[in-house]
Design a protein around this motif. Structure first.
Motif, PDB file in Angstrom:
ATOM      1  N   ILE A   1       3.478   4.980   4.325  1.00 27.81           N
ATOM      2  CA  ILE A   1       4.138   3.695   4.110  1.00 27.81           C
ATOM      3  C   ILE A   1       4.489   3.550   2.637  1.00 27.81           C
ATOM      4  O   ILE A   1       3.613   3.330   1.801  1.00 27.81           O
ATOM      5  N   ASP A   2       5.759   3.746   2.339  1.00 27.54           N
ATOM      6  CA  ASP A   2       6.292   3.618   0.985  1.00 27.54           C
ATOM      7  C   ASP A   2       5.492   4.439  -0.021  1.00 27.54           C
ATOM      8  O   ASP A   2       5.127   3.979  -1.094  1.00 27.54           O
ATOM      9  N   GLY A   3       5.172   5.667   0.363  1.00 28.25           N
ATOM     10  CA  GLY A   3       4.452   6.570  -0.532  1.00 28.25           C
ATOM     11  C   GLY A   3       2.945   6.511  -0.401  1.00 28.25           C
ATOM     12  O   GLY A   3       2.235   7.277  -1.026  1.00 28.25           O
ATOM     13  N   LEU A   4       2.430   5.625   0.412  1.00 27.19           N
ATOM     14  CA  LEU A   4       0.980   5.488   0.592  1.00 27.19           C
ATOM     15  C   LEU A   4       0.537   6.268   1.828  1.00 27.19           C
ATOM     16  O   LEU A   4       1.052   6.045   2.920  1.00 27.19           O
ATOM     17  N   SER A   5      -0.402   7.177   1.649  1.00 27.99           N
ATOM     18  CA  SER A   5      -0.969   7.937   2.766  1.00 27.99           C
ATOM     19  C   SER A   5      -2.013   7.060   3.439  1.00 27.99           C
ATOM     20  O   SER A   5      -3.186   7.070   3.078  1.00 27.99           O
ATOM     21  N   ARG A   6      -1.579   6.274   4.407  1.00 24.67           N
ATOM     22  CA  ARG A   6      -2.398   5.205   4.970  1.00 24.67           C
ATOM     23  C   ARG A   6      -3.708   5.684   5.585  1.00 24.67           C
ATOM     24  O   ARG A   6      -4.770   5.138   5.289  1.00 24.67           O
ATOM     25  N   ASP A   7      -3.673   6.681   6.443  1.00 19.75           N
ATOM     26  CA  ASP A   7      -4.894   7.128   7.117  1.00 19.75           C
ATOM     27  C   ASP A   7      -5.922   7.659   6.123  1.00 19.75           C
ATOM     28  O   ASP A   7      -7.120   7.369   6.227  1.00 19.75           O
ATOM     29  N   GLU A   8      -5.467   8.418   5.154  1.00 17.18           N
ATOM     30  CA  GLU A   8      -6.375   8.983   4.155  1.00 17.18           C
ATOM     31  C   GLU A   8      -6.980   7.875   3.287  1.00 17.18           C
ATOM     32  O   GLU A   8      -8.151   7.915   2.933  1.00 17.18           O
ATOM     33  N   VAL A   9      -6.159   6.872   2.953  1.00 16.19           N
ATOM     34  CA  VAL A   9      -6.645   5.751   2.150  1.00 16.19           C
ATOM     35  C   VAL A   9      -7.643   4.909   2.947  1.00 16.19           C
ATOM     36  O   VAL A   9      -8.658   4.455   2.415  1.00 16.19           O
ATOM     37  N   LEU A  10      -7.376   4.720   4.244  1.00 19.34           N
ATOM     38  CA  LEU A  10      -8.335   3.996   5.088  1.00 19.34           C
ATOM     39  C   LEU A  10      -9.676   4.717   5.150  1.00 19.34           C
ATOM     40  O   LEU A  10     -10.736   4.089   5.067  1.00 19.34           O
ATOM     41  N   LEU A  11      -9.645   6.027   5.278  1.00 14.81           N
ATOM     42  CA  LEU A  11     -10.879   6.797   5.320  1.00 14.81           C
ATOM     43  C   LEU A  11     -11.641   6.683   4.001  1.00 14.81           C
ATOM     44  O   LEU A  11     -12.859   6.466   3.997  1.00 14.81           O
ATOM     45  N   SER A  12     -10.931   6.788   2.890  1.00 14.97           N
ATOM     46  CA  SER A  12     -11.612   6.653   1.600  1.00 14.97           C
ATOM     47  C   SER A  12     -12.149   5.232   1.414  1.00 14.97           C
ATOM     48  O   SER A  12     -13.218   5.043   0.820  1.00 14.97           O
ATOM     49  N   GLY A  13     -11.451   4.232   1.950  1.00 14.99           N
ATOM     50  CA  GLY A  13     -11.929   2.850   1.868  1.00 14.99           C
ATOM     51  C   GLY A  13     -13.193   2.634   2.685  1.00 14.99           C
ATOM     52  O   GLY A  13     -14.116   1.944   2.252  1.00 14.99           O
ATOM     53  N   VAL A  14     -13.251   3.226   3.877  1.00 14.35           N
ATOM     54  CA  VAL A  14     -14.448   3.108   4.713  1.00 14.35           C
ATOM     55  C   VAL A  14     -15.643   3.761   4.020  1.00 14.35           C
ATOM     56  O   VAL A  14     -16.741   3.191   3.972  1.00 14.35           O
ATOM     57  N   LEU A  15     -15.438   4.945   3.466  1.00 10.94           N
ATOM     58  CA  LEU A  15     -16.533   5.638   2.772  1.00 10.94           C
ATOM     59  C   LEU A  15     -16.984   4.873   1.528  1.00 10.94           C
ATOM     60  O   LEU A  15     -18.182   4.731   1.274  1.00 10.94           O
TER      61      LEU A  15
END
Length: 122
Positions: free
Chosen positions: A70-84
């Motif tokens: 989404i507009d340069g944001l790797s959403r799934d990877e960012v969600l995973l890093s946010g959960v961790l």
């Protein structure tokens, strides 16, 4: 392909970070000030690590390799890093709360002074 995080991707990262922060606010106990501190730490950490995850760790990948993007944001990877990140903050804050829970708060100096006066007059 050059990866640049656009305004929409940056806004989504901010919303996700605030969402993780609000989750921590609900999970971490021990008073309002402690909850706000945990929320702020989580929000800033998720935002910072989300930027690193999207732009540094996965910035080399093409748009086809990382879906959804989404507009340069790797959403799934960012969600995973946010959960961790959120899990680490919750565990550390709960550990610190338990560690300081057994310690008694400092006493009022006036009360200590009165006790000493009573012992001297006996």
């Amino acid at each position: 392909m050059q990866w640049d995080l656009g305004l929409q991707g940056l806004a989504l990262l901010g919303v996700m970070s605030v969402g993780f922060g609000m989750f921590v606010f609900l999970v971490v106990g021990n008073g309002a000030a402690y909850r706000l501190l945990a929320t702020a730490i989580t929000t800033v950490a998720c935002f910072g690590l989300g930027l690193v995850t999207s732009e540094v760790l996965f910035g080399w990948a093409t748009q086809e390799e990382l879906q959804p993007n989404i507009d340069g944001l790797s959403r799934d990877e960012v969600l995973l890093s946010g959960v961790l990140t959120t899990a680490v903050v919750v565990l550390v804050m709960r550990y610190l709360a338990r560690r300081t829970e057994g310690q008694k708060p400092h006493r009022d100096w006036h009360e200590i002074g009165r006790r000493q006066e009573r012992h001297h007059h006996v």
